[in-house]
Design a protein around this motif. Structure first.
Motif, mmCIF file in Angstrom:
data_model
loop_
_atom_site.group_PDB
_atom_site.id
_atom_site.type_symbol
_atom_site.label_atom_id
_atom_site.label_comp_id
_atom_site.label_asym_id
_atom_site.label_seq_id
_atom_site.Cartn_x
_atom_site.Cartn_y
_atom_site.Cartn_z
ATOM 1 N N ASN A 198 -17.418 6.172 13.324
ATOM 2 C CA ASN A 198 -17.251 5.487 14.616
ATOM 3 C C ASN A 198 -17.751 6.426 15.706
ATOM 4 O O ASN A 198 -17.072 7.378 16.089
ATOM 5 C CB ASN A 198 -15.763 5.165 14.807
ATOM 6 C CG ASN A 198 -15.477 4.483 16.126
ATOM 7 O OD1 ASN A 198 -16.390 4.283 16.934
ATOM 8 N ND2 ASN A 198 -14.224 4.135 16.331
ATOM 9 N N ARG A 200 -18.001 6.120 18.708
ATOM 10 C CA ARG A 200 -17.197 6.189 19.946
ATOM 11 C C ARG A 200 -16.200 7.346 19.871
ATOM 12 O O ARG A 200 -15.718 7.820 20.886
ATOM 13 C CB ARG A 200 -16.388 4.902 20.138
ATOM 14 C CG ARG A 200 -17.155 3.791 20.814
ATOM 15 C CD ARG A 200 -16.208 2.675 21.187
ATOM 16 N NE ARG A 200 -16.961 1.510 21.595
ATOM 17 C CZ ARG A 200 -17.211 1.198 22.866
ATOM 18 N NH1 ARG A 200 -16.747 1.940 23.847
ATOM 19 N NH2 ARG A 200 -17.912 0.125 23.156
ATOM 20 N N LYS A 201 -15.874 7.727 18.658
ATOM 21 C CA LYS A 201 -14.826 8.752 18.493
ATOM 22 C C LYS A 201 -15.357 10.105 18.042
ATOM 23 O O LYS A 201 -14.600 11.067 18.006
ATOM 24 C CB LYS A 201 -13.771 8.264 17.479
ATOM 25 C CG LYS A 201 -13.028 7.014 17.936
ATOM 26 C CD LYS A 201 -11.670 6.887 17.298
ATOM 27 C CE LYS A 201 -10.936 5.677 17.836
ATOM 28 N NZ LYS A 201 -9.509 5.723 17.613
ATOM 29 N N GLY A 202 -16.613 10.188 17.645
ATOM 30 C CA GLY A 202 -17.141 11.487 17.209
ATOM 31 C C GLY A 202 -18.514 11.338 16.586
ATOM 32 O O GLY A 202 -18.992 10.224 16.352
ATOM 33 N N TYR A 207 -17.927 14.771 11.702
ATOM 34 C CA TYR A 207 -17.136 14.154 10.629
ATOM 35 C C TYR A 207 -17.442 14.815 9.275
ATOM 36 O O TYR A 207 -16.533 15.053 8.479
ATOM 37 C CB TYR A 207 -17.371 12.639 10.567
ATOM 38 C CG TYR A 207 -16.405 12.020 9.589
ATOM 39 C CD1 TYR A 207 -15.048 11.968 9.873
ATOM 40 C CD2 TYR A 207 -16.832 11.564 8.348
ATOM 41 C CE1 TYR A 207 -14.124 11.483 8.951
ATOM 42 C CE2 TYR A 207 -15.932 11.071 7.420
ATOM 43 C CZ TYR A 207 -14.583 11.025 7.732
ATOM 44 O OH TYR A 207 -13.678 10.553 6.825
ATOM 45 N N SER A 242 -6.833 6.494 11.814
ATOM 46 C CA SER A 242 -6.963 6.594 13.270
ATOM 47 C C SER A 242 -8.313 6.068 13.769
ATOM 48 O O SER A 242 -8.671 6.258 14.933
ATOM 49 C CB SER A 242 -6.761 8.039 13.713
ATOM 50 O OG SER A 242 -7.695 8.863 13.052
ATOM 51 N N LEU A 244 -11.456 6.798 12.940
ATOM 52 C CA LEU A 244 -12.631 7.671 13.025
ATOM 53 C C LEU A 244 -13.780 7.125 12.179
ATOM 54 O O LEU A 244 -14.949 7.321 12.495
ATOM 55 C CB LEU A 244 -12.231 9.057 12.487
ATOM 56 C CG LEU A 244 -12.617 10.287 13.263
ATOM 57 C CD1 LEU A 244 -12.136 10.195 14.686
ATOM 58 C CD2 LEU A 244 -12.017 11.532 12.589
ATOM 59 N N GLU A 283 -18.439 -0.803 18.433
ATOM 60 C CA GLU A 283 -18.550 0.655 18.526
ATOM 61 C C GLU A 283 -19.816 1.037 19.298
ATOM 62 O O GLU A 283 -19.886 2.086 19.924
ATOM 63 C CB GLU A 283 -18.619 1.279 17.120
ATOM 64 C CG GLU A 283 -17.278 1.330 16.418
ATOM 65 C CD GLU A 283 -17.393 1.664 14.934
ATOM 66 O OE1 GLU A 283 -18.471 2.085 14.472
ATOM 67 O OE2 GLU A 283 -16.385 1.494 14.222
ATOM 68 N N GLU A 310 -9.213 0.485 17.668
ATOM 69 C CA GLU A 310 -8.866 0.361 19.100
ATOM 70 C C GLU A 310 -9.974 -0.360 19.870
ATOM 71 O O GLU A 310 -10.436 0.084 20.914
ATOM 72 C CB GLU A 310 -8.574 1.743 19.697
ATOM 73 C CG GLU A 310 -7.392 2.423 19.021
ATOM 74 C CD GLU A 310 -7.120 3.825 19.552
ATOM 75 O OE1 GLU A 310 -6.300 3.922 20.465
ATOM 76 O OE2 GLU A 310 -7.752 4.769 19.060
#
Ligand SMILES: C[S@@+](CC[C@H](N)C(=O)[O-])C[C@H]1O[C@@H](n2cnc3c(N)ncnc32)[C@H](O)[C@@H]1O
Length: 447
Positions: A198, A200-202, A207, A242, A244, A283, A310
């Motif tokens: 994702n 948006r998160k990393g 990762y 979460s 990711l 995303e 989210e």
């Protein structure tokens, strides 16, 4: 009349024993043979409150192996048994034989004599198989003694050689005269676990670093696609809970980028569940996404996936061939991931080949044509519609796309077309089909 098969019988076996896994898998196999999808059949087996996560994993592993080798196992049983065994006995043998080196599913995971012993114990623990205990023992021991001769004999039959029904083999030969063997073989290999990072998160790099720190080997196989060296349960995937990462095949990850969604666009994801592509679209852009699916239960999984990431979309339970749910405002982008035979994702769903009938292809192609024609009317001029199927059959993919373009005077843009399933170091993906269409700005055909 034969008594009803007792698929919900709770056998008195230790839940960590191979016998328990064999019987659980056999119960699932027999239900698939009666027309039930494997995940549904396994959900029944998993309903037992005493079952541990390890036992669940073992049943699932044995059942999936059984599905991938079912043609061969049934041919072996037919060659050895004087008369066809009762369904649960046949299913128990089909669960045991692939664990004894009858197939091509990698090295046999258990000692062959352990499998025989545990299959006999399993047979003795169920009322539908107890009388066949001796037969299970004799047949599996005969297989061990005469393995090479028996295999050489049954492998003459295409069903046993390829582990697909004959009509499926014929369809693959017709569609892919050069590549049909590779296509069929790719569907018989257990799939990897591929993740979508994702962004948006990393980043993908961050990762991969996180995986390395967790001791999980992995490799990047696409812009946001990371394949684990060894599959693990999703909740053991770092950052899964979460949001990711999501689980998504590398070919399926092409959809959101091809759709070219920009911030503020109105997007329809027309056959959205379980929401893999919906999540990816969101995303990549702050878009106003409507996720539609005819199946309310499957739509609930879109909600779960978006909550985990989210992200949010408007969810509607309705058929994409109708318009009663539409507010009349056209969409800038439409994703049409239409229902199909799923012949391109059999490595993930090895039961599909045994459940489908030849006539399903035409029936599904007819519904999909209705869906595509209907959705086209909801597209804004200059807007783009991405047609996706996870089918290998041209009736559902290229022929469908070509006929659609002619009927609707749609301009075809660049897209991958038919991707054949592939598993390898560099490329690893399911067999998906992509066609991208644009609506002419002067196309005033009225909705
Ligand atoms: C290939 S799956 C979609 C996968 C999804 N796009 C994803 O990426 O996670 C096809 C979906 O179409 C839905 N479906 C079947 N018939 C439909 C119809 N007439 N209208 C809308 N959805 C339909 C099914 O319930 C199924 O969820």
């Amino acid at each position: 009349m034969k008594p009803r098969l007792q698929t919900d019988f709770q056998a008195e076996l230790k839940s960590d024993s191979l016998a328990f896994a064999l019987l659980g898998a056999a119960t699932a196999v027999v239900q698939v043979r009666a027309g039930m999808a494997l995940p549904q059949a396994l959900a029944g087996a998993f309903a037992n409150p005493a079952i541990t996560p390890q036992a669940r994993g073992a049943i699932q592993d044995v059942a999936y192996r059984a599905m991938r080798q079912l043609g061969r196992s049934e041919a072996l049983v037919a060659a050895m048994a004087p008369k066809a065994p009762d369904p649960l006995v046949g299913a128990l043998l089909a669960a045991a034989l692939p664990l004894m080196g009858a197939g091509e599913d990698g090295p046999a995971p258990y000692e062959a004599f352990t499998v025989v012993d545990q299959a006999v114990t399993a047979a003795g623990a169920h009322p539908d198989t107890v009388r066949a205990k001796g037969m299970v023992n004799a047949l599996l021991r005969r297989f061990l003694r005469e393995r090479d001769t028996l295999l050489a004999d049954v492998l003459q039959q295409p069903l046993a050689r390829w582990n697909y029904p004959q009509w499926w083999i014929d369809a693959a030969i017709t569609a892919y005269p050069q590549d049909w063997e590779q296509v069929l073989a790719a569907g018989n290999v257990a799939p990897p676990l591929t993740l979508r990072v994702n962004t948006r998160k990393g980043t993908v790099e961050a990762y991969l670093e996180l995986l390395a720190q967790s001791g999980i080997g992995a490799r990047r196989i696409g812009p946001s696609a990371v394949r684990l060296d060894k599959p693990v349960g999703v909740h053991l995937v770092p950052g899964f809970d979460s949001g990711l990462v999501s689980v998504q095949d590398a070919a399926a990850q092409l959809a959101a980028n091809l759709l070219d969604v920009q911030d503020g666009m109105r997007v329809l994801d027309a056959c959205a569940a379980p929401g893999g592509k919906t999540g990816h679209i969101l995303e990549l852009a702050d878009a106003d996404v409507t996720a539609l699916d005819v199946d309310p239960q499957r739509l609930a999984r879109v909600r779960e996936n978006l909550d985990r990431l989210e992200l949010s979309a408007t969810l509607l339970a309705a058929g994409a061939q109708g318009r009663d749910w539409w507010d009349g405002e056209p969409f800038d982008r439409i994703l049409a991931d239409v229902p199909c035979t799923a012949s391109g994702i059999v490595r993930r769903h090895p039961d599909i080949r045994w459940l489908r009938r030849k006539g399903d292809t035409l029936q599904l192609a007819t519904l999909s044509a209705q869906i595509l024609d209907n959705l086209w009317q909801m597209l804004r001029p200059n807007g783009k519609l991405l047609f996706v199927t996870c089918s290998l059959w041209p009736q559902e993919s290229e022929a469908q796309a070509a006929a659609f373009a002619v009927r609707n005077r749609a301009t075809r843009l660049d897209a991958p077309g038919q991707l054949l399933p592939a598993g390898g170091a560099e490329q690893d993906h399911d067999g998906l089909f992509y066609a991208l269409f644009q609506k002419d700005a002067t196309d005033v055909k009225d909705a």
